[in-house]
Design a protein around this motif. Sequence first.
Motif, mmCIF file in Angstrom:
data_model
loop_
_atom_site.group_PDB
_atom_site.id
_atom_site.type_symbol
_atom_site.label_atom_id
_atom_site.label_comp_id
_atom_site.label_asym_id
_atom_site.label_seq_id
_atom_site.Cartn_x
_atom_site.Cartn_y
_atom_site.Cartn_z
ATOM 1 N N ALA A 108 0.825 -1.205 0.000
ATOM 2 C CA ALA A 108 0.000 0.000 0.000
ATOM 3 C C ALA A 108 0.865 1.263 0.000
ATOM 4 O O ALA A 108 0.557 2.237 -0.691
ATOM 5 C CB ALA A 108 -0.933 -0.003 1.215
ATOM 6 N N VAL A 109 1.959 1.253 0.764
ATOM 7 C CA VAL A 109 2.861 2.408 0.782
ATOM 8 C C VAL A 109 3.493 2.615 -0.591
ATOM 9 O O VAL A 109 3.580 3.740 -1.100
ATOM 10 C CB VAL A 109 3.937 2.225 1.871
ATOM 11 N N ALA A 110 3.944 1.511 -1.205
ATOM 12 C CA ALA A 110 4.560 1.625 -2.531
ATOM 13 C C ALA A 110 3.563 2.155 -3.562
ATOM 14 O O ALA A 110 3.879 3.053 -4.355
ATOM 15 C CB ALA A 110 5.111 0.271 -2.966
ATOM 16 N N TYR A 112 0.926 3.926 -2.987
ATOM 17 C CA TYR A 112 0.563 5.308 -2.676
ATOM 18 C C TYR A 112 1.647 6.273 -3.147
ATOM 19 O O TYR A 112 1.349 7.365 -3.660
ATOM 20 C CB TYR A 112 0.324 5.465 -1.172
ATOM 21 N N TYR A 113 2.902 5.909 -2.970
ATOM 22 C CA TYR A 113 3.987 6.751 -3.481
ATOM 23 C C TYR A 113 3.887 6.894 -5.011
ATOM 24 O O TYR A 113 4.073 7.985 -5.566
ATOM 25 C CB TYR A 113 5.338 6.161 -3.106
ATOM 26 N N ARG A 114 3.608 5.786 -5.681
ATOM 27 C CA ARG A 114 3.471 5.844 -7.132
ATOM 28 C C ARG A 114 2.306 6.740 -7.534
ATOM 29 O O ARG A 114 2.409 7.537 -8.479
ATOM 30 C CB ARG A 114 3.261 4.427 -7.683
ATOM 31 N N ALA A 115 1.193 6.653 -6.815
ATOM 32 C CA ALA A 115 0.038 7.496 -7.134
ATOM 33 C C ALA A 115 0.330 8.971 -6.881
ATOM 34 O O ALA A 115 -0.086 9.841 -7.660
ATOM 35 C CB ALA A 115 -1.169 7.048 -6.303
ATOM 36 N N LEU A 116 1.056 9.283 -5.814
ATOM 37 C CA LEU A 116 1.403 10.676 -5.544
ATOM 38 C C LEU A 116 2.265 11.270 -6.645
ATOM 39 O O LEU A 116 2.059 12.413 -7.075
ATOM 40 C CB LEU A 116 2.119 10.775 -4.196
ATOM 41 N N PHE A 117 3.231 10.489 -7.110
ATOM 42 C CA PHE A 117 4.082 11.006 -8.185
ATOM 43 C C PHE A 117 3.288 11.201 -9.475
ATOM 44 O O PHE A 117 3.468 12.205 -10.174
ATOM 45 C CB PHE A 117 5.255 10.052 -8.422
ATOM 46 N N LEU A 118 2.420 10.263 -9.809
ATOM 47 C CA LEU A 118 1.610 10.411 -11.014
ATOM 48 C C LEU A 118 0.638 11.576 -10.899
ATOM 49 O O LEU A 118 0.371 12.277 -11.883
ATOM 50 C CB LEU A 118 0.852 9.110 -11.298
ATOM 51 N N ASN A 119 0.104 11.809 -9.703
ATOM 52 C CA ASN A 119 -0.761 12.974 -9.505
ATOM 53 C C ASN A 119 -0.008 14.278 -9.755
ATOM 54 O O ASN A 119 -0.566 15.234 -10.309
ATOM 55 C CB ASN A 119 -1.331 12.975 -8.084
ATOM 56 N N ALA A 120 1.249 14.315 -9.326
ATOM 57 C CA ALA A 120 2.029 15.540 -9.492
ATOM 58 C C ALA A 120 2.586 15.699 -10.895
ATOM 59 O O ALA A 120 2.822 16.821 -11.342
ATOM 60 C CB ALA A 120 3.178 15.565 -8.475
ATOM 61 N N PRO A 324 10.033 9.340 -4.343
ATOM 62 C CA PRO A 324 10.161 7.879 -4.198
ATOM 63 C C PRO A 324 9.206 7.085 -5.080
ATOM 64 O O PRO A 324 9.455 5.901 -5.335
ATOM 65 C CB PRO A 324 9.869 7.655 -2.707
ATOM 66 N N GLY A 325 8.128 7.727 -5.536
ATOM 67 C CA GLY A 325 7.250 7.038 -6.474
ATOM 68 C C GLY A 325 7.934 6.686 -7.774
ATOM 69 O O GLY A 325 7.554 5.713 -8.445
#
Length: 419
Positions: A108-110, A112-120, A324-325
Amino acid sequence: MTARAPGVPPAPEAPPSDARTGAGVRALLARLNTPAVRTRIGTLAGAVILAVLLWRLGTGALVDGLRRIDGPSLLVALGIGLVTTVFSAWRWALVARGLRIRLPLAPAVADYYRALFLNAALPGGVLGDVHRAVRHGQSTGDLGRGVRSVVLERTAGQLALFAAGAVMLLTLPSPVRDDLRQTAPLAGLAVLGACAVVLALRMNRPGPSRRGRALRSALAEAREGLLSRRNGPGVLVSSAVVLAGYLAMFVLAARVAGVGAAVTELLPLAVLALLAMSLPLNVGGWGPREGVAAWAFGAAGLGAGRGLTVAVVYGVLSLVASLPGVVVLVARWYAGLRAGRRTAAVTATTPPASAPAPVPVSRVRDASGRAPLAPDYASPPPEVSIEKYAPKESTRLARSSLPFSAEPSEGRPMTPESV
């Protein structure tokens, strides 16, 4: 008037011009109300907001914000991002458990990091969450529950922001405190009236409709995922920690930008900027946040240019916190590539199944024990009709190639645009 021949049906009458116009308007609205068009409109709106800000305030605030960022501030941003991401992933895992789907904390952490980077990095600011929802649904074999778990998790964060933001904006000094204190009683009465009307309509309805059953099912899932005794405390604590991390990031951005105002004066401005970020009118989160920050800082007497600088620094620090994403994306891509090569190597080294050796007729005996008169080898079996099985095989291949099949495939590439 032309006489119609006997036996010939009358020609259909053309619809009136008003009906044609209404049908054309509905078709146009249907074409505009698609995810791709809404994303492009939001991106265009965010770009327009940034262009207007740079036109009115100049590029000095942007350059000044980028120049003030240093190494220690980036490290602190990475630490704050780690805390907020871990607690956000924990909230997501709790909600998923409430919906009876499995989600360990480390994946879930991994994700979520990927989703945060894609959002940005991608336009719209929500495509990373869409990607996270679809991939989780595919990996669990239940796409609907996977998507609903992400929606409920994001809803919990927004509710925490609205509740805490309302308290801060009503109590702490801010440009909108007086207006909110005047409109808050009226807004409360309007909400109570709307709830009373909805309750009255539901009580007078003769029977449960399909929409009503769907609404009750959604409310039951929300109650189990967010408000149950097992998940409620964890969702509340994680939401509070995540919101505190966002506010701490804004205060850090203000200090990096050289704003020396007190924290109690900066918190309402941070809430206004965070509320503006929830609008789907941005370019990777940029746009409304900068506009609202410039207006709020100007109304608070701190300077609109300084507000734009703080918003720029906040955007850069948030982007660094999501880096980190990139590591997660590269690691998942490399793992999928290795799995594909391993599968290809196994397929290439596996020998094809050899045909069974023919049985000599001399070894085949009839009921009397004598070998029948026949050639040396038994005749081959009749050929199987290809036309009989070709449609079934093509149907199976077509079904297995669907992009949202229930079987998880980590190596299969997928982009948020395919959602």
